[in-house]
Design a protein around this motif. Structure first.
Motif, PDB file in Angstrom:
ATOM      1  N   ARG A   3       0.787  -1.359   0.107  1.00  0.00           N
ATOM      2  CA  ARG A   3      -0.078  -0.079  -0.101  1.00  0.00           C
ATOM      3  C   ARG A   3       0.694   1.052   0.157  1.00  0.00           C
ATOM      4  NH1 ARG A   3      -5.285   1.159   3.978  1.00  0.00           N
ATOM      5  NH2 ARG A   3      -6.037   2.875   2.961  1.00  0.00           N
ATOM      6  N   ASN A   4       0.470   2.204  -0.946  1.00  0.00           N
ATOM      7  CA  ASN A   4       1.161   3.473  -0.654  1.00  0.00           C
ATOM      8  C   ASN A   4       0.773   4.504   0.121  1.00  0.00           C
ATOM      9  OD1 ASN A   4       2.452   5.967  -1.468  1.00  0.00           O
ATOM     10  ND2 ASN A   4       2.371   5.617  -3.632  1.00  0.00           N
ATOM     11  N   TYR A   5       1.154   4.464   1.443  1.00  0.00           N
ATOM     12  CA  TYR A   5       0.602   5.316   2.413  1.00  0.00           C
ATOM     13  C   TYR A   5       0.782   6.651   2.218  1.00  0.00           C
ATOM     14  CZ  TYR A   5       0.367   0.538   5.110  1.00  0.00           C
ATOM     15  OH  TYR A   5       0.267  -0.660   5.449  1.00  0.00           O
ATOM     16  N   LYS A   6       1.816   7.082   1.581  1.00  0.00           N
ATOM     17  CA  LYS A   6       1.852   8.488   1.451  1.00  0.00           C
ATOM     18  C   LYS A   6       0.824   8.979   0.375  1.00  0.00           C
ATOM     19  CE  LYS A   6       4.921  12.163   2.242  1.00  0.00           C
ATOM     20  NZ  LYS A   6       5.092  12.607   3.531  1.00  0.00           N
ATOM     21  N   GLU A   7       0.792   8.594  -0.561  1.00  0.00           N
ATOM     22  CA  GLU A   7      -0.605   8.645  -1.533  1.00  0.00           C
ATOM     23  C   GLU A   7      -1.760   8.812  -0.940  1.00  0.00           C
ATOM     24  OE1 GLU A   7      -2.266   7.189  -5.691  1.00  0.00           O
ATOM     25  OE2 GLU A   7      -0.195   6.584  -5.235  1.00  0.00           O
ATOM     26  N   THR A  10      -2.053  11.900   1.469  1.00  0.00           N
ATOM     27  CA  THR A  10      -2.322  12.976   0.531  1.00  0.00           C
ATOM     28  C   THR A  10      -3.680  13.339   0.039  1.00  0.00           C
ATOM     29  OG1 THR A  10       0.143  13.051  -0.183  1.00  0.00           O
ATOM     30  CG2 THR A  10      -1.390  14.275  -1.202  1.00  0.00           C
ATOM     31  N   ASN A  11      -4.269  12.347  -0.328  1.00  0.00           N
ATOM     32  CA  ASN A  11      -5.608  12.044  -1.094  1.00  0.00           C
ATOM     33  C   ASN A  11      -6.582  12.556   0.148  1.00  0.00           C
ATOM     34  OD1 ASN A  11      -4.593  11.519  -3.500  1.00  0.00           O
ATOM     35  ND2 ASN A  11      -5.090   9.202  -3.374  1.00  0.00           N
ATOM     36  N   GLU A  12      -6.489  11.876   1.266  1.00  0.00           N
ATOM     37  CA  GLU A  12      -7.269  12.200   2.273  1.00  0.00           C
ATOM     38  C   GLU A  12      -7.351  13.615   2.759  1.00  0.00           C
ATOM     39  OE1 GLU A  12      -8.927  10.154   6.491  1.00  0.00           O
ATOM     40  OE2 GLU A  12      -6.795  10.214   6.381  1.00  0.00           O
ATOM     41  N   VAL A  13      -6.162  14.164   2.938  1.00  0.00           N
ATOM     42  CA  VAL A  13      -6.025  15.675   3.288  1.00  0.00           C
ATOM     43  C   VAL A  13      -6.717  16.551   2.232  1.00  0.00           C
ATOM     44  CG1 VAL A  13      -4.279  17.552   3.541  1.00  0.00           C
ATOM     45  CG2 VAL A  13      -3.807  15.192   4.644  1.00  0.00           C
ATOM     46  N   GLU A  14      -6.469  16.329   1.170  1.00  0.00           N
ATOM     47  CA  GLU A  14      -7.256  16.898   0.069  1.00  0.00           C
ATOM     48  C   GLU A  14      -8.847  17.024   0.142  1.00  0.00           C
ATOM     49  OE1 GLU A  14      -5.767  15.818  -3.748  1.00  0.00           O
ATOM     50  OE2 GLU A  14      -3.704  16.673  -3.247  1.00  0.00           O
ATOM     51  N   ALA A  15      -9.202  15.677   0.280  1.00  0.00           N
ATOM     52  CA  ALA A  15     -10.765  15.522   0.686  1.00  0.00           C
ATOM     53  C   ALA A  15     -11.013  16.162   1.602  1.00  0.00           C
ATOM     54  CB  ALA A  15     -10.901  14.002   0.664  1.00  0.00           C
ATOM     55  N   PRO A  31       7.693  15.013   8.600  1.00  0.00           N
ATOM     56  CA  PRO A  31       7.795  14.007   7.726  1.00  0.00           C
ATOM     57  C   PRO A  31       6.478  13.491   7.223  1.00  0.00           C
ATOM     58  CG  PRO A  31       8.233  13.531  10.063  1.00  0.00           C
ATOM     59  CD  PRO A  31       8.023  14.901   9.997  1.00  0.00           C
ATOM     60  N   HIS A  32       5.542  14.047   8.179  1.00  0.00           N
ATOM     61  CA  HIS A  32       4.020  13.387   7.856  1.00  0.00           C
ATOM     62  C   HIS A  32       3.017  14.538   7.946  1.00  0.00           C
ATOM     63  CE1 HIS A  32       5.868   9.365   8.023  1.00  0.00           C
ATOM     64  NE2 HIS A  32       6.116   9.652   9.248  1.00  0.00           N
ATOM     65  N   HIS A  33       2.200  14.463   7.414  1.00  0.00           N
ATOM     66  CA  HIS A  33       1.000  15.376   7.366  1.00  0.00           C
ATOM     67  C   HIS A  33       0.731  15.581   8.756  1.00  0.00           C
ATOM     68  CE1 HIS A  33       0.631  15.484   2.982  1.00  0.00           C
ATOM     69  NE2 HIS A  33       0.227  16.583   3.320  1.00  0.00           N
ATOM     70  N   LYS A  34       0.509  16.979   9.322  1.00  0.00           N
ATOM     71  CA  LYS A  34      -0.085  17.299  10.509  1.00  0.00           C
ATOM     72  C   LYS A  34      -1.230  18.485  10.230  1.00  0.00           C
ATOM     73  CE  LYS A  34       1.055  18.651  15.219  1.00  0.00           C
ATOM     74  NZ  LYS A  34       2.312  19.104  16.243  1.00  0.00           N
ATOM     75  N   PHE A  35      -2.087  18.561  10.782  1.00  0.00           N
ATOM     76  CA  PHE A  35      -3.341  19.333  10.631  1.00  0.00           C
ATOM     77  C   PHE A  35      -4.403  19.379  11.573  1.00  0.00           C
ATOM     78  CE2 PHE A  35      -4.408  15.374   8.399  1.00  0.00           C
ATOM     79  CZ  PHE A  35      -5.641  14.972   8.914  1.00  0.00           C
ATOM     80  N   ALA A  63       3.643   6.999  10.000  1.00  0.00           N
ATOM     81  CA  ALA A  63       4.073   6.294   8.603  1.00  0.00           C
ATOM     82  C   ALA A  63       3.153   5.203   7.927  1.00  0.00           C
ATOM     83  CB  ALA A  63       5.336   5.642   8.874  1.00  0.00           C
ATOM     84  N   THR A  64       2.450   4.255   8.502  1.00  0.00           N
ATOM     85  CA  THR A  64       1.714   3.585   8.206  1.00  0.00           C
ATOM     86  C   THR A  64       0.005   3.823   8.416  1.00  0.00           C
ATOM     87  OG1 THR A  64       1.752   2.019   9.901  1.00  0.00           O
ATOM     88  CG2 THR A  64       3.461   1.626   8.431  1.00  0.00           C
ATOM     89  N   TYR A  65      -0.258   5.143   8.548  1.00  0.00           N
ATOM     90  CA  TYR A  65      -1.763   5.212   8.468  1.00  0.00           C
ATOM     91  C   TYR A  65      -2.193   4.999   7.376  1.00  0.00           C
ATOM     92  CZ  TYR A  65      -5.851   8.213   8.671  1.00  0.00           C
ATOM     93  OH  TYR A  65      -7.139   8.507   8.492  1.00  0.00           O
ATOM     94  N   PRO A  66      -3.453   4.349   7.039  1.00  0.00           N
ATOM     95  CA  PRO A  66      -4.515   4.019   8.064  1.00  0.00           C
ATOM     96  C   PRO A  66      -4.513   2.755   8.762  1.00  0.00           C
ATOM     97  CG  PRO A  66      -5.280   3.824   6.270  1.00  0.00           C
ATOM     98  CD  PRO A  66      -4.099   4.447   5.853  1.00  0.00           C
ATOM     99  N   ASP A  67      -3.409   2.031   8.243  1.00  0.00           N
ATOM    100  CA  ASP A  67      -3.381   0.784   9.164  1.00  0.00           C
ATOM    101  C   ASP A  67      -2.887   0.773  10.575  1.00  0.00           C
ATOM    102  OD1 ASP A  67      -4.044  -0.569   7.037  1.00  0.00           O
ATOM    103  OD2 ASP A  67      -2.202  -1.077   5.968  1.00  0.00           O
TER     104      ASP A  67
END
Length: 245
Positions: A3-7, A10-15, A31-35, A63-67
């Motif tokens: 699974r591409n966790y980074k992608e 990013t898609n969830e943040v945009e949504a 190193p990871h999205h924080k909002f 690093a492995t969100y959402p797992d």
């Protein structure tokens, strides 16, 4: 295929940014999205912060969100009770456990919003109970003012005695009773022992009551006698007879 966790992140943040119409604030991307996303009850107003509940939910991807569960923090709480932050985080942890493996930020925000609404509803209900209780207490006090103290025979007599004592009525009545002197006629009318005194003397002398003859004519003019208070107190029976002699 891994699974591409980074992608996915990013898609969830945009949504999310689209859903919350600019209210969401990106705090970091590496190193990871924080909002953070603000939530509040309907009554909350920044100009009147004493009304309603509000806070900001701060999410940080792993690093492995959402797992793997995201890191969740609460920032700038308004009108929270001491236990609210801990309780809200515990509530969100249950939602995380139910949604592992799926993008869950929207579900977490919705769950937190619902939790805030429930706490505020409880607060309003409690405040309404206090208001009604206070109103009942005020009404009870007003009722007591009009109702006064219930009067019984005992309480009235106690009040009457205290009133007469404090106003001097009792002392005046007692003084009048002592100073009032009865006339000879009043003494005669009140002394019932005189009713049978003559008959008693006759019986003691050995006379038969049937042999006693009463001349009723002697009493016919009794009502015309003038028995007033001006009788001569120094008069002695037989004194007039001596003068005649």
């Amino acid at each position: 295929m891994s699974r591409n966790y980074k992608e996915d992140q990013t898609n969830e943040v945009e949504a999310l940014d689209s859903i919350y119409c600019g209210d969401m604030e990106i705090l970091a991307t590496e190193p990871h999205h924080k909002f953070q996303i603000p939530i509040a009850t309907e009554e909350y107003n920044a100009e009147e912060p004493e009304k309603g509940l509000s806070c900001k939910l701060v999410f940080t991807y792993t690093a492995t969100y959402p797992d793997e569960a995201p890191v969740v923090e609460i920032d700038e709480p308004e009108n929270f009770e001491d236990s609210f932050e801990t309780r809200l985080l515990e509530h969100l942890q249950k939602t995380i456990d139910e949604n592992l493996g799926m993008e869950m930020i929207f579900s977490l925000v919705s769950s937190a919003q619902e939790w805030l609404n429930e706490r505020w509803d409880e607060h309003k209900f409690h405040q309404e109970e206090l208001r009604e209780q206070k109103l009942r207490e005020v009404e009870e006090e007003e009722r007591k003012k009009f109702e006064g103290t219930r009067v019984t025979v005992e309480s009235f007599m106690t009040w009457k005695l205290d009133f007469e004592e404090s106003t001097g009525i009792a002392a005046k009545r007692e003084k009048n009773n002592v100073s009032k002197k009865q006339t000879g006629r009043e003494l005669f009318m009140c002394d019932t022992t005189l009713n049978d005194s003559d008959i008693k003397f006759l019986l003691e002398a050995g006379e038969n009551i049937e042999n006693v003859k009463i001349d009723e004519a002697l009493f016919q003019d009794l009502g015309e006698l003038d028995l007033d208070d001006d009788d001569d107190e120094d008069w002695v029976p037989g004194a007039d007879d001596d003068d005649d002699d």
